[in-house]
Design a protein around this motif. Structure first.
Motif, PDB file in Angstrom:
ATOM      1  N   PHE A  18       0.802  -1.222   0.000  1.00  0.00           N
ATOM      2  CA  PHE A  18       0.000   0.000   0.000  1.00  0.00           C
ATOM      3  C   PHE A  18       0.835   1.272   0.000  1.00  0.00           C
ATOM      4  O   PHE A  18       0.285   2.370   0.100  1.00  0.00           O
ATOM      5  CB  PHE A  18      -0.984  -0.024   1.173  1.00  0.00           C
ATOM      6  N   ARG A  19       2.142   1.109  -0.120  1.00  0.00           N
ATOM      7  CA  ARG A  19       2.978   2.276  -0.396  1.00  0.00           C
ATOM      8  C   ARG A  19       2.978   2.612  -1.885  1.00  0.00           C
ATOM      9  O   ARG A  19       3.487   3.654  -2.287  1.00  0.00           O
ATOM     10  CB  ARG A  19       4.411   2.008   0.072  1.00  0.00           C
ATOM     11  N   THR A  20       2.405   1.732  -2.696  1.00  0.00           N
ATOM     12  CA  THR A  20       2.270   2.012  -4.128  1.00  0.00           C
ATOM     13  C   THR A  20       1.430   3.269  -4.303  1.00  0.00           C
ATOM     14  O   THR A  20       0.333   3.364  -3.740  1.00  0.00           O
ATOM     15  CB  THR A  20       1.582   0.835  -4.850  1.00  0.00           C
ATOM     16  N   PRO A  21       1.904   4.260  -5.041  1.00  0.00           N
ATOM     17  CA  PRO A  21       1.147   5.513  -5.202  1.00  0.00           C
ATOM     18  C   PRO A  21      -0.268   5.261  -5.729  1.00  0.00           C
ATOM     19  O   PRO A  21      -0.461   4.565  -6.726  1.00  0.00           O
ATOM     20  CB  PRO A  21       1.986   6.300  -6.217  1.00  0.00           C
ATOM     21  N   HIS A 139      -2.028  -3.939 -13.366  1.00  0.00           N
ATOM     22  CA  HIS A 139      -1.478  -2.835 -14.157  1.00  0.00           C
ATOM     23  C   HIS A 139      -0.312  -2.171 -13.428  1.00  0.00           C
ATOM     24  O   HIS A 139       0.688  -1.780 -14.051  1.00  0.00           O
ATOM     25  CB  HIS A 139      -2.588  -1.815 -14.428  1.00  0.00           C
ATOM     26  N   LEU A 140      -0.414  -2.053 -12.102  1.00  0.00           N
ATOM     27  CA  LEU A 140       0.638  -1.403 -11.323  1.00  0.00           C
ATOM     28  C   LEU A 140       1.862  -2.296 -11.145  1.00  0.00           C
ATOM     29  O   LEU A 140       2.979  -1.800 -10.961  1.00  0.00           O
ATOM     30  CB  LEU A 140       0.089  -1.005  -9.944  1.00  0.00           C
ATOM     31  N   HIS A 141       1.664  -3.621 -11.204  1.00  0.00           N
ATOM     32  CA  HIS A 141       2.778  -4.565 -11.035  1.00  0.00           C
ATOM     33  C   HIS A 141       2.738  -5.582 -12.171  1.00  0.00           C
ATOM     34  O   HIS A 141       2.409  -6.754 -11.967  1.00  0.00           O
ATOM     35  CB  HIS A 141       2.668  -5.271  -9.674  1.00  0.00           C
ATOM     36  N   PRO A 142       3.065  -5.158 -13.376  1.00  0.00           N
ATOM     37  CA  PRO A 142       2.846  -5.999 -14.555  1.00  0.00           C
ATOM     38  C   PRO A 142       3.973  -6.954 -14.891  1.00  0.00           C
ATOM     39  O   PRO A 142       3.810  -7.838 -15.726  1.00  0.00           O
ATOM     40  CB  PRO A 142       2.707  -4.962 -15.673  1.00  0.00           C
ATOM     41  N   GLY A 143       5.131  -6.793 -14.281  1.00  0.00           N
ATOM     42  CA  GLY A 143       6.301  -7.542 -14.719  1.00  0.00           C
ATOM     43  C   GLY A 143       6.401  -8.932 -14.133  1.00  0.00           C
ATOM     44  O   GLY A 143       5.596  -9.344 -13.288  1.00  0.00           O
ATOM     45  N   PRO A 146      10.719 -10.775  -9.422  1.00  0.00           N
ATOM     46  CA  PRO A 146      10.291 -11.256  -8.101  1.00  0.00           C
ATOM     47  C   PRO A 146       9.498 -10.216  -7.315  1.00  0.00           C
ATOM     48  O   PRO A 146       8.547 -10.556  -6.618  1.00  0.00           O
ATOM     49  CB  PRO A 146      11.614 -11.595  -7.408  1.00  0.00           C
ATOM     50  N   GLY A 147       9.885  -8.935  -7.451  1.00  0.00           N
ATOM     51  CA  GLY A 147       9.176  -7.886  -6.723  1.00  0.00           C
ATOM     52  C   GLY A 147       7.748  -7.735  -7.185  1.00  0.00           C
ATOM     53  O   GLY A 147       6.816  -7.657  -6.369  1.00  0.00           O
ATOM     54  N   ASP A 148       7.524  -7.703  -8.500  1.00  0.00           N
ATOM     55  CA  ASP A 148       6.170  -7.586  -9.033  1.00  0.00           C
ATOM     56  C   ASP A 148       5.343  -8.832  -8.731  1.00  0.00           C
ATOM     57  O   ASP A 148       4.157  -8.741  -8.412  1.00  0.00           O
ATOM     58  CB  ASP A 148       6.210  -7.341 -10.545  1.00  0.00           C
ATOM     59  N   ALA A 149       5.968  -9.997  -8.840  1.00  0.00           N
ATOM     60  CA  ALA A 149       5.249 -11.247  -8.561  1.00  0.00           C
ATOM     61  C   ALA A 149       4.808 -11.300  -7.099  1.00  0.00           C
ATOM     62  O   ALA A 149       3.673 -11.702  -6.788  1.00  0.00           O
ATOM     63  CB  ALA A 149       6.135 -12.451  -8.894  1.00  0.00           C
ATOM     64  N   ALA A 150       5.684 -10.879  -6.184  1.00  0.00           N
ATOM     65  CA  ALA A 150       5.345 -10.883  -4.761  1.00  0.00           C
ATOM     66  C   ALA A 150       4.235  -9.872  -4.470  1.00  0.00           C
ATOM     67  O   ALA A 150       3.298 -10.154  -3.701  1.00  0.00           O
ATOM     68  CB  ALA A 150       6.582 -10.569  -3.928  1.00  0.00           C
ATOM     69  N   ALA A 151       4.331  -8.681  -5.071  1.00  0.00           N
ATOM     70  CA  ALA A 151       3.317  -7.650  -4.843  1.00  0.00           C
ATOM     71  C   ALA A 151       1.956  -8.106  -5.357  1.00  0.00           C
ATOM     72  O   ALA A 151       0.927  -7.898  -4.698  1.00  0.00           O
ATOM     73  CB  ALA A 151       3.735  -6.347  -5.527  1.00  0.00           C
ATOM     74  N   THR A 207      -4.298   5.372 -11.450  1.00  0.00           N
ATOM     75  CA  THR A 207      -4.039   3.938 -11.339  1.00  0.00           C
ATOM     76  C   THR A 207      -4.889   3.117 -12.307  1.00  0.00           C
ATOM     77  O   THR A 207      -4.789   1.888 -12.306  1.00  0.00           O
ATOM     78  CB  THR A 207      -4.316   3.454  -9.907  1.00  0.00           C
ATOM     79  N   GLU A 208      -5.696   3.770 -13.108  1.00  0.00           N
ATOM     80  CA  GLU A 208      -6.597   3.049 -14.015  1.00  0.00           C
ATOM     81  C   GLU A 208      -5.825   2.459 -15.190  1.00  0.00           C
ATOM     82  O   GLU A 208      -5.037   3.159 -15.836  1.00  0.00           O
ATOM     83  CB  GLU A 208      -7.688   3.989 -14.541  1.00  0.00           C
TER      84      GLU A 208
END
Length: 412
Positions: A18-21, A139-143, A146-151, A207-208
């Motif tokens: 939830f620190r994601t803008p 959309h915010l973590h599309p990659g 490991p960081g995007d997968a965990a998020a 974020t849309e």
């Protein structure tokens, strides 16, 4: 001097998420919009049965709305993908809210029965708010890092827990409003919350996900390799939920505690929600199809607990404890399944893909309720819990058989 650990302390994944803008703003708005999803069905039953004196009519009206939703939901989601969440969700919600108010007026002023069916069916344009929230996380973590997968794993776990919370609190809030104020209060408050929440959610434009205009060659996600098999897993899992509900109501009624059935079912949802939050702190699986089989297998085993409690003549307290434990595997199953949906769905069709999954769950709930009701009528309330065991076992067989088809490359 005090000793200090040489190992770095792992930060809480939810705090990090939830620190994601923009994440907190769209999540809070979505929770407001999502709560009414657990209110409308109960509110409609109480309102219609109270005014017309027929639970059969109330049940038929809500069943018609469920069938209409199954037909319309994927079409609405396709428009959301094509034109954007804000552009489609707001007018679609406005139509659904006006239809809910029309139902209220038809009941209030004694309109013919057919108008109740027409009004409630028109609420099927309600967008899949949970799916839209999950699409924003993707959309915010599309990659595939490991960081995007965990998020994304943590986000899916949070969203599943939020679903459980809303479908646990929604019926309670609806029943309270309809009994404490007036029979139409649940529908009225639900309509206001839904419209307010969607407006606030749509206002979070940063974020849309961008619209993805579809070309003539684009196919439905169902045609993607492995997607139909995954929908079958969701269908069987939905049957678990539907059968659990009808069997628990019948069992509690047989013990003379029908009014306590809602609280007992809430414990199952609470167990699932808590398990979902805990599951979000676990590292995401490298082999997601394999993890799905493990989760569905655990669900199959744990669903035996309510059956054992009922067949041995256990009290309602024993059954509640069994349902609390049984719920521990449902959220991890749903989270892992939704992760696979996000991986298998073609880019630009996430809302449609996740709405198809939800539609499969709703169809499974309807089928599980029907099968559970038939078994309860013929063999007794305790045997009704055999349906969730069989449905979970079927989900296990399907997930194991389709494992090779789920191996799509990560999104990104």
């Amino acid at each position: 001097m005090p000793r200090t650990s040489l190992l770095p302390r792992r930060p809480n994944p939810y705090i990090r998420l939830f620190r994601t803008p923009g994440a907190r703003a769209f999540t809070l708005a979505n929770l407001v919009a999502r709560l009414p999803m657990g209110m409308f069905g109960v509110s409609a039953v109480i309102m219609i049965a109270g005014a017309r004196g027929s639970y059969a009519l109330a049940g038929a009206v809500t069943a018609t709305g469920l069938a209409a939703t199954a037909l319309v939901a994927s079409w609405t989601a396709r428009l959301v993908d094509r034109y954007g969440q804000a552009r489609i969700a707001v007018p679609a919600t406005a139509i659904a809210v006006l239809s809910s108010l029309a139902l209220l007026l038809c009941v209030r002023f004694g309109a013919p029965d057919w108008t109740l069916f027409a009004a409630y069916a028109a609420t099927a344009t309600t967008p899949n708010t949970g799916g839209m929230s999950r699409a924003r996380w993707a959309h915010l973590h599309p990659g595939s890092s490991p960081g995007d997968a965990a998020a994304l794993h943590t986000a899916n776990s949070f969203e599943q827990a939020a679903d459980e919370l809303c479908f646990m609190a929604g019926p309670v809030a609806a029943a309270f409003l309809c009994s404490a104020l007036f029979p139409e209060a649940g529908t009225l408050v639900g309509a206001v919350l839904l419209m307010t929440g969607v407006l606030l959610f749509a206002a979070q434009r940063t974020t849309e996900p961008p619209p993805s205009p579809r070309t003539g060659a684009a196919n439905s996600p169902v045609r993607t390799r492995g997607f139909a098999s995954l929908l079958a897993v969701f269908l069987a899992t939905g049957a678990v939920f539907g059968a659990l509900e009808i069997a628990t109501i019948a069992y509690a009624d047989g013990l003379g505690h029908r009014s306590a059935a809602g609280a007992v079912l809430a414990l199952q949802a609470a167990g699932s929600g808590a398990a979902g939050l805990v599951y979000g702190t676990v590292r995401p699986a490298r082999n997601v199809p394999g993890r799905l089989i493990v989760c569905v297998g655990a669900m199959s085993v744990l669903m035996c607990l309510p059956l054992l409690a009922a067949r041995t003549g256990g009290s309602l307290t024993v059954l509640a404890a069994a349902l609390l434990c049984a719920g521990a595997a449902t959220a991890p199953t749903m989270v892992t399944g939704m992760t696979l949906v996000q991986r298998l769905t073609p880019p630009g069709q996430l809302n449609e893909g996740m709405t198809l999954a939800v539609t499969a769950i709703l169809a499974g709930i309807a089928a599980g309720s029907a099968l559970g009701g038939q078994l309860v009528e013929q063999a007794g309330a305790g045997m009704g819990y055999l349906v969730p065991v069989c449905a979970a076992s079927l989900a296990l067989v399907v997930s194991a058989a389709g494992r090779g088809r789920y191996a799509a490359p990560p999104r990104g």
